[in-house]
Design a protein around this motif. Structure first.
Motif, short mmCIF file in Angstrom:
data_model
loop_
_atom_site.label_atom_id
_atom_site.label_comp_id
_atom_site.label_asym_id
_atom_site.label_seq_id
_atom_site.Cartn_x
_atom_site.Cartn_y
_atom_site.Cartn_z
N ASP A 99 0.90 -1.21 -0.08
CA ASP A 99 -0.05 0.05 -0.10
C ASP A 99 0.88 1.27 0.11
O ASP A 99 1.60 1.44 1.02
N LYS A 101 0.15 4.32 0.27
CA LYS A 101 -0.24 5.08 1.07
C LYS A 101 0.40 5.20 2.42
O LYS A 101 0.36 6.16 3.19
N ARG A 102 0.82 3.97 2.78
CA ARG A 102 1.48 3.83 4.12
C ARG A 102 2.96 4.16 4.16
O ARG A 102 3.42 4.45 4.97
N ILE A 105 2.10 10.54 4.68
CA ILE A 105 1.18 10.75 5.24
C ILE A 105 1.20 12.32 5.31
O ILE A 105 2.07 13.10 5.38
N HIS A 106 -0.42 12.78 5.65
CA HIS A 106 -0.34 14.29 5.63
C HIS A 106 -1.23 14.48 6.69
O HIS A 106 -2.57 13.93 6.72
N GLU A 126 -4.99 13.09 7.21
CA GLU A 126 -6.06 13.32 6.22
C GLU A 126 -5.67 11.91 5.27
O GLU A 126 -6.66 11.51 4.55
N PHE A 127 -4.54 11.41 5.06
CA PHE A 127 -4.31 10.18 4.44
C PHE A 127 -3.03 9.52 4.87
O PHE A 127 -2.12 10.33 5.59
N GLY A 128 -2.90 8.22 4.99
CA GLY A 128 -1.83 7.54 5.58
C GLY A 128 -2.18 7.08 6.93
O GLY A 128 -3.10 7.73 7.80
N GLN A 129 -1.83 5.96 7.32
CA GLN A 129 -1.98 5.19 8.65
C GLN A 129 -0.88 5.29 9.62
O GLN A 129 -1.05 4.48 10.47
#
Length: 235
Positions: A99, A101-102, A105-106, A126-129
């Protein structure tokens, strides 16, 4: 004599006619033979041209195949030469999460009541975990070069024309050495006047390790913050 001369003249005319007819036939036959010879020559020339074109096409095809074969062999040799280095370094795709997006992060700041003293900022992802809410920190998942940025908008709500100081630090923490390290900081301020506003930005590339925690510490001027963002992404 007169009787004999008339048949003789007639026979001569007949022979001349016959000779004229034979000559025309001979000329026609010779013309036909010449035409056949020319046709044969043209067919031979055409056949030779076709053979030449086919030979040229075969030569070009063979040359292209040979070139591609050599190029492919050189690429394979380069891959074989480079493969030990890749085996030592390891394939990044095997170490990284599937993934994407991991790996970035924002965050947006969460409004809090006015406080005094130093304070670590609280964020919403907002995105990213990869955000640790307890430590208020971005957690680095894999070792690599990351671009880390902090953007903070300031505004003085009290219009007393005084200068208000603002001091922010980006800190790094890891359980391996269990101490806070300041990566970036900024000292600025703003005059409390109508329409007075300012933006403070920090951004830099860092070589970070797995498990590093990044967090924003406001040393002074927390009440001046109107909005802010915080993020990191793997380059």
């Amino acid at each position: 004599m007169t009787g004999h001369s008339l048949p003789a003249k007639a026979a001569c005319r007949d022979s001349m006619i016959n000779m004229g007819s034979d000559e025309s036939v001979l000329i026609l036959i010779k013309h036909c033979q010449d035409m056949k010879q020319q046709e044969t020559r043209l067919r031979l020339i055409t056949f030779l041209l076709l053979l030449s074109c086919m030979a040229l096409v075969l030569f070009m095809t063979s040359a292209n195949l040979w070139q591609h074969k050599n190029t492919g062999s050189r690429q394979q040799e380069n891959e074989v030469k480079q493969s030990p280095a890749y085996s030592r370094q390891g394939c990044p795709a095997e170490n990284l999460s599937t993934d994407s997006k991991r790996l970035q992060i924002h965050l947006r700041s969460v409004p809090e009541a006015r406080v005094s003293g130093a304070l670590y900022m609280t964020w919403d992802a907002e995105f990213g975990q990869i955000y640790n809410q307890e430590k208020r920190a971005i957690v680095i998942p894999v070792k690599g070069f990351y671009f880390v940025y902090v953007r903070i908008a300031l505004n003085c709500l009290v219009e007393d024309k005084q200068f208000k100081r603002f001091f922010v630090e980006l800190q790094q923490w890891n359980k391996g050495y269990d101490r806070n390290v300041t990566l970036m900081d900024a000292l600025d301020g703003i005059v409390c006047a109508p329409q007075g506003s300012k933006t403070v930005f920090l951004g830099r590339l860092f070589d970070l390790s797995e498990g590093d925690h990044l967090r924003v510490l406001i040393m002074e001027g927390y009440e001046l913050i109107t909005k802010s963002s915080f993020g990191a992404y793997l380059t």
